[in-house]
Write a protein that holds these residues in place. Structure first.
Motif, short mmCIF file in Angstrom:
data_model
loop_
_atom_site.label_atom_id
_atom_site.label_comp_id
_atom_site.label_asym_id
_atom_site.label_seq_id
_atom_site.Cartn_x
_atom_site.Cartn_y
_atom_site.Cartn_z
N ILE A 48 5.26 -21.73 6.04
CA ILE A 48 4.02 -21.54 5.27
C ILE A 48 4.23 -21.93 3.82
N GLY A 49 3.19 -22.44 3.23
CA GLY A 49 3.26 -22.87 1.84
C GLY A 49 3.00 -21.73 0.88
N GLU A 50 3.17 -22.04 -0.39
CA GLU A 50 2.95 -21.07 -1.46
C GLU A 50 1.53 -20.52 -1.43
N GLU A 51 0.57 -21.41 -1.20
CA GLU A 51 -0.84 -21.00 -1.19
C GLU A 51 -1.11 -19.98 -0.08
N ILE A 52 -0.59 -20.25 1.11
CA ILE A 52 -0.80 -19.33 2.23
C ILE A 52 -0.05 -18.02 2.01
N SER A 53 1.15 -18.11 1.45
CA SER A 53 1.90 -16.87 1.21
C SER A 53 1.16 -15.98 0.22
N ASP A 57 -1.45 -13.97 11.18
CA ASP A 57 -2.86 -14.35 11.04
C ASP A 57 -3.09 -15.48 12.04
N GLN A 58 -4.01 -15.32 12.94
CA GLN A 58 -4.22 -16.32 13.98
C GLN A 58 -4.72 -17.64 13.44
N ASN A 59 -5.24 -17.66 12.21
CA ASN A 59 -5.65 -18.91 11.59
C ASN A 59 -4.46 -19.65 10.98
N ILE A 60 -3.35 -18.96 10.80
CA ILE A 60 -2.16 -19.56 10.20
C ILE A 60 -1.16 -19.97 11.29
N SER A 61 -1.01 -19.14 12.31
CA SER A 61 -0.01 -19.40 13.35
C SER A 61 -0.45 -18.80 14.67
N ASP A 62 -0.16 -19.52 15.75
CA ASP A 62 -0.45 -18.98 17.07
C ASP A 62 0.78 -18.30 17.69
#
Length: 168
Positions: free
Chosen positions: A92-97, A143-148
């Motif tokens: 995950i990137g900085e923005e998502i973190s 988060d299901q929008n970030i990772s399955d």
């Protein structure tokens, strides 16, 4: 015709059960999918009582499962939780973190990640449908929008840990 009331599912005829039941509930500001996966056409009442116990005590199971995850994380070498957290934090990137509230520069970033996992599904396999040896499985994700990807806690009918697995 033996009727039995299961929380969230209502009346079920234990002598004539369906193969699959599903519902959605709100738990800790999150949607959690519930499903019952049944091999046989009937369920004995003691098994139904165990299913009811799980459904009536979701929060207690969640707390215990998080203790299992924490203990697995502490194993480091062969634990799934640390590997699961490390993989996601690398991906995950900085923005998502920032969006999920994890400081990638902190020493405890993996622990932060583990604490952010959300319960998203409870599946019950009271009679071993699909060859399952677990009575119940609890799926956790960031988060299901970030990772399955899921960290799955598998327990027996009494809530004792059988396994923690990384699945998708």
């Amino acid at each position: 015709m033996k009727q039995f009331t299961l929380p969230y599912f209502g009346e079920i005829d234990l002598d004539n059960v369906e193969e699959y039941y599903n519902e959605e509930i709100s738990y800790k500001d999150n949607i959690v999918r519930l499903d019952l996966n049944i091999e046989e056409s009937s369920i004995k009442e003691p098994i139904a009582i165990q299913m009811k116990n799980v459904l009536n005590n979701i929060e207690a199971y969640d707390i215990r499962n998080r203790e299992y995850i924490d203990a697995d994380y502490a194993k480091e070498e062969d634990g799934q939780a640390l590997e699961f957290a490390s993989f996601h934090l690398e991906e995950i990137g900085e923005e998502i973190s920032e969006e999920i509230g994890i400081d990638l520069q902190a020493e405890d970033k993996n622990i932060q990640f583990i604490k952010k996992l959300k319960l998203v599904r409870i599946g019950m396999y009271p009679d071993g449908k699909y060859g399952s040896t677990s009575f119940a499985v609890f799926d956790y994700c960031i988060d299901q929008n970030i990772s399955d990807q899921l960290l799955v806690v598998k327990v027996d009918a009494l809530g004792n840990l059988l396994d923690i697995a990384w699945e998708s």
